[in-house]
Design a protein around this motif. Sequence first.
Motif, PDB file in Angstrom:
ATOM      1  N   ALA A 128       0.800  -1.211  -0.068  1.00  0.00           N
ATOM      2  CA  ALA A 128      -0.260  -0.068  -0.029  1.00  0.00           C
ATOM      3  C   ALA A 128       0.942   1.260   0.220  1.00  0.00           C
ATOM      4  O   ALA A 128       0.621   2.270  -0.642  1.00  0.00           O
ATOM      5  CB  ALA A 128      -0.923  -0.068   1.035  1.00  0.00           C
ATOM      6  N   VAL A 129       1.880   1.345   0.878  1.00  0.00           N
ATOM      7  CA  VAL A 129       3.024   2.337   0.633  1.00  0.00           C
ATOM      8  C   VAL A 129       3.443   2.504  -0.568  1.00  0.00           C
ATOM      9  O   VAL A 129       3.512   3.725  -1.116  1.00  0.00           O
ATOM     10  CB  VAL A 129       4.057   2.334   2.012  1.00  0.00           C
ATOM     11  N   ALA A 130       3.989   1.603  -1.060  1.00  0.00           N
ATOM     12  CA  ALA A 130       4.541   1.403  -2.445  1.00  0.00           C
ATOM     13  C   ALA A 130       3.869   2.184  -3.538  1.00  0.00           C
ATOM     14  O   ALA A 130       4.090   2.850  -4.300  1.00  0.00           O
ATOM     15  CB  ALA A 130       4.994   0.144  -2.930  1.00  0.00           C
ATOM     16  N   LEU A 131       2.262   1.837  -3.540  1.00  0.00           N
ATOM     17  CA  LEU A 131       1.441   2.129  -4.480  1.00  0.00           C
ATOM     18  C   LEU A 131       1.307   3.585  -4.398  1.00  0.00           C
ATOM     19  O   LEU A 131       0.977   4.474  -5.503  1.00  0.00           O
ATOM     20  CB  LEU A 131       0.149   1.215  -4.399  1.00  0.00           C
ATOM     21  N   VAL A 132       0.771   4.001  -3.187  1.00  0.00           N
ATOM     22  CA  VAL A 132       0.237   5.243  -3.020  1.00  0.00           C
ATOM     23  C   VAL A 132       1.389   6.330  -2.971  1.00  0.00           C
ATOM     24  O   VAL A 132       1.527   7.310  -3.671  1.00  0.00           O
ATOM     25  CB  VAL A 132      -0.436   5.296  -1.563  1.00  0.00           C
TER      26      VAL A 132
END
Length: 183
Positions: free
Chosen positions: A135-139
Amino acid sequence: MDNGASSYHRFLDGDEAAFDDILNEYRDSLTFFINRYVHDIAASEDIAIDCFMELIVHRHRYNFRTTLKTYLFMLGRSRAIDYIRHKNRLKTVELSDAESEPADCTELEDTVLADERARVINEALKKLPIDMSVAVALVYFEGMSYDEAAKVMKKNKKQIDNLLYRAKAQLRSLIGKEGELLL
């Protein structure tokens, strides 16, 4: 480019150069996203190429309901999970390419600090549960909206929000005061 859709339309109409545009736009980010799952950059590159081959071989599977980036990341996630399931037991070691040395001392110091920052952040991200890390990587790294990240991860927007909130809290405690000085 409107999230790759216009280039893909051009590709479907027979413009082969349009696929090069798509490849250049999304190859690196897709590879690094897949690497968050498989932790093997060579395998990540292979899986990313498979995702692009999916666009060529099955031209009409992409239905333009989501952005092309979201579609590619959904394919990448699915293929990465399949790779993990079927991964063989052999361990490989990657040899990194040697970078040229900076010309002066300030460039060297900046390079060392940047590398240390990246190392601290990556080490902290590795300690997070996979859903939080993804989630951190995507956002934050890929610039996706919460809705796009939710589609890629097969979650709803509120779950992405909760994952990011918990990830930030855990990252603060993992990085600690020593890491904050680097950031």
